[in-house]
Write an enzyme that holds these catalytic residues in place. Structure first.
Site, PDB file in Angstrom:
ATOM      1  N   ASN A  40       3.149   0.264 -12.720  1.00 38.75           N
ATOM      2  CA  ASN A  40       1.937  -0.497 -12.397  1.00 38.75           C
ATOM      3  C   ASN A  40       1.804  -0.795 -10.906  1.00 38.75           C
ATOM      4  O   ASN A  40       0.723  -1.134 -10.437  1.00 38.75           O
ATOM      5  CB  ASN A  40       1.880  -1.800 -13.201  1.00 38.75           C
ATOM      6  CG  ASN A  40       3.182  -2.563 -13.194  1.00 38.75           C
ATOM      7  OD1 ASN A  40       4.116  -2.217 -13.926  1.00 38.75           O
ATOM      8  ND2 ASN A  40       3.271  -3.590 -12.368  1.00 38.75           N
ATOM      9  N   CYS A  95      -4.487  -1.141 -12.750  1.00 41.64           N
ATOM     10  CA  CYS A  95      -3.381  -0.225 -13.038  1.00 41.64           C
ATOM     11  C   CYS A  95      -3.400   0.183 -14.508  1.00 41.64           C
ATOM     12  O   CYS A  95      -3.140   1.343 -14.848  1.00 41.64           O
ATOM     13  CB  CYS A  95      -2.047  -0.872 -12.673  1.00 41.64           C
ATOM     14  SG  CYS A  95      -1.762  -2.494 -13.401  1.00 41.64           S
ATOM     15  N   THR A  96      -3.751  -0.755 -15.385  1.00 40.62           N
ATOM     16  CA  THR A  96      -3.766  -0.463 -16.822  1.00 40.62           C
ATOM     17  C   THR A  96      -4.919   0.462 -17.186  1.00 40.62           C
ATOM     18  O   THR A  96      -4.757   1.379 -18.008  1.00 40.62           O
ATOM     19  CB  THR A  96      -3.825  -1.773 -17.635  1.00 40.62           C
ATOM     20  OG1 THR A  96      -2.720  -2.605 -17.261  1.00 40.62           O
ATOM     21  CG2 THR A  96      -3.765  -1.500 -19.125  1.00 40.62           C
ATOM     22  N   GLY A 154      -8.910  -6.976 -19.303  1.00 43.79           N
ATOM     23  CA  GLY A 154     -10.194  -6.281 -19.428  1.00 43.79           C
ATOM     24  C   GLY A 154     -10.052  -4.778 -19.303  1.00 43.79           C
ATOM     25  O   GLY A 154     -11.044  -4.050 -19.248  1.00 43.79           O
ATOM     26  N   ARG A 182       2.119  -7.001  -2.825  1.00 43.71           N
ATOM     27  CA  ARG A 182       2.782  -5.892  -3.512  1.00 43.71           C
ATOM     28  C   ARG A 182       2.005  -4.585  -3.340  1.00 43.71           C
ATOM     29  O   ARG A 182       2.569  -3.567  -2.944  1.00 43.71           O
ATOM     30  CB  ARG A 182       2.925  -6.189  -5.017  1.00 43.71           C
ATOM     31  CG  ARG A 182       3.825  -7.337  -5.385  1.00 43.71           C
ATOM     32  CD  ARG A 182       5.239  -7.189  -4.888  1.00 43.71           C
ATOM     33  NE  ARG A 182       5.905  -5.991  -5.374  1.00 43.71           N
ATOM     34  CZ  ARG A 182       6.891  -5.375  -4.733  1.00 43.71           C
ATOM     35  NH1 ARG A 182       7.303  -5.815  -3.555  1.00 43.71           N
ATOM     36  NH2 ARG A 182       7.470  -4.307  -5.239  1.00 43.71           N
ATOM     37  N   ILE A 183       0.715  -4.600  -3.643  1.00 45.60           N
ATOM     38  CA  ILE A 183      -0.066  -3.362  -3.585  1.00 45.60           C
ATOM     39  C   ILE A 183      -0.283  -2.921  -2.138  1.00 45.60           C
ATOM     40  O   ILE A 183      -0.135  -1.743  -1.814  1.00 45.60           O
ATOM     41  CB  ILE A 183      -1.408  -3.515  -4.331  1.00 45.60           C
ATOM     42  CG1 ILE A 183      -1.155  -3.834  -5.815  1.00 45.60           C
ATOM     43  CG2 ILE A 183      -2.259  -2.251  -4.193  1.00 45.60           C
ATOM     44  CD1 ILE A 183      -0.316  -2.796  -6.566  1.00 45.60           C
ATOM     45  N   ARG A 217       2.881 -10.025 -21.332  1.00 44.21           N
ATOM     46  CA  ARG A 217       3.649 -10.028 -20.091  1.00 44.21           C
ATOM     47  C   ARG A 217       5.128 -10.219 -20.453  1.00 44.21           C
ATOM     48  O   ARG A 217       5.467 -11.146 -21.186  1.00 44.21           O
ATOM     49  CB  ARG A 217       3.174 -11.155 -19.164  1.00 44.21           C
ATOM     50  CG  ARG A 217       1.770 -10.954 -18.591  1.00 44.21           C
ATOM     51  CD  ARG A 217       1.730  -9.715 -17.700  1.00 44.21           C
ATOM     52  NE  ARG A 217       0.421  -9.520 -17.116  1.00 44.21           N
ATOM     53  CZ  ARG A 217       0.090  -9.924 -15.885  1.00 44.21           C
ATOM     54  NH1 ARG A 217       0.967 -10.564 -15.126  1.00 44.21           N
ATOM     55  NH2 ARG A 217      -1.120  -9.684 -15.417  1.00 44.21           N
ATOM     56  N   ASP A 226      -3.400  -9.790   7.332  1.00 49.60           N
ATOM     57  CA  ASP A 226      -2.926 -10.785   6.370  1.00 49.60           C
ATOM     58  C   ASP A 226      -2.754 -12.109   7.099  1.00 49.60           C
ATOM     59  O   ASP A 226      -1.940 -12.205   8.024  1.00 49.60           O
ATOM     60  CB  ASP A 226      -1.605 -10.361   5.723  1.00 49.60           C
ATOM     61  CG  ASP A 226      -1.317 -11.161   4.464  1.00 49.60           C
ATOM     62  OD1 ASP A 226      -1.286 -12.409   4.548  1.00 49.60           O
ATOM     63  OD2 ASP A 226      -1.142 -10.547   3.391  1.00 49.60           O
TER      64      ASP A 226
END
Length: 335
Positions: free
Chosen positions: A316, A152-153, A212, A13-14, A234, A35
């Protein structure tokens, strides 16, 4: 200054959304992707089509063993061991480590063996210095070869916490992130030894989880070390999350002054990183938003002059990936 040439390790995703942001901003040039689990044709397909962010508008093709996007060729590697990736052969000086696996200084530094000048981890790290754009970039030292873009958080929380702490002082606080589903979760109930709740079906549940992110703010803003902690829920949405920061302030104030301080920061030193809205918004309104954090002025509440709950949204995936690009470009400008 020449545009930094970059390699991406991990095309999840990122990794894919970082590549989209790199192309859209032109701040960095991705010259190689590694990858071990995705072959070239599938790589092109996964980049072109995205259930959350939509189809890529440009051209995507494969040619001569390379991924070609808008006419720009990207070398493709399929190495399991980061030490075996020949980044220098592609001209990549900076590597974005986005597998989620190599998140320590020791493991991420394997990329240096392939010719990388610096590794930027797109995840929190136990021992690599963490940087949040708009918050602590001035602490960056070019001698640091492995750094982290935090989570992201943390990227959502830290700009907000910095403005509040700089203006009113934070004595202590609790954060809750209501977080969209991510790839590590299960589509239906399945085994999850370390986190039993995390093994429950993502689409059927609101799942309490640890994070965290709040404690990590203490690493990027030392004045807040030990003053913040938090947890996550979540939820069954594909993207966009929201931070609820509840704090005890050092200085008595009113909610209008808090709004004014955040708005000023969003138009000044944190422009492009911290956003501000007074509209009646919901999560999908922020899909594809470049900001790390968008303060929702009409969602917050105040109980007393020193006790307040603040709400801030973040994509996010997209907003975080945009910051990864910014961090790579910033560090390259200091070399």
């Amino acid at each position: 200054m020449a545009i930094p040439k970059v390699g991406i390790n991990g095309f999840g995703r990122i990794g894919r959304i970082v590549l989209r942001n790199a192309i859209l901003t032109g701040k960095i040039q991705v010259v190689a992707v590694n990858d071990p689990f995705i072959d070239l044709d599938y790589m092109a397909y996964m980049f072109k089509y995205d259930s959350t962010h939509g189809r890529f508008e440009g051209s995507v093709e494969t040619k001569g063993g390379k991924l070609v996007i808008d006419g720009h060729s990207i070398d493709v590697h399929n190495e399991r061991d980061p030490a075996n990736i020949k980044w220098s052969a592609s001209g990549a000086e900076y590597v974005i480590e986005s597998t989620g696996v190599f998140t320590t200084k020791e493991t991420a530094s394997a990329h240096l063996k392939g010719g990388a000048k610096r590794v930027i981890i797109s995840a929190p790290s136990k021992d690599a210095p963490m940087f949040v754009v708009g918050v602590n970039l001035e602490k960056f030292n070019p001698s640091e070869k492995v750094i982290s873009n935090a989570s992201c958080t943390t990227n959502c929380l830290a700009p907000l916490a910095k403005v509040i702490n700089d203006t009113f002082g934070i004595e202590e606080g609790l954060m809750t992130t209501v977080h969209a589903t991510t790839a590590t979760q299960k589509t239906v109930d399945g085994p999850s030894k370390k986190d039993w709740r995390g093994g429950r079906g993502a689409s059927a549940n609101i799942i309490p989880s640890s994070t965290g992110a709040a404690k990590a703010v203490g690493k990027v803003i030392p004045a807040l070390n030990g003053k913040l902690t938090g947890m996550a829920f979540r939820v069954p949405t594909p993207d966009v999350s929201v931070v609820d920061l509840t704090v005890k302030l050092a200085k008595p104030t009113n909610y209008e002054d808090i709004k004014a301080a955040i708005k000023a920061a969003s138009e000044g030193p944190m422009k492009g990183v911290l956003g501000y809205t007074e509209d009646s918004v919901v999560s999908t309104d922020f899909c594809g938003d470049n900001h790390s954090s968008i303060f929702d002025a009409s969602a917050g509440i105040q109980l007393s002059p020193q006790f307040v709950k603040l709400v801030s949204w973040y994509d996010n995936e997209w907003g975080y990936s945009h910051r990864v690009v910014d961090l790579v470009a910033y560090t390259a400008s200091k070399d």
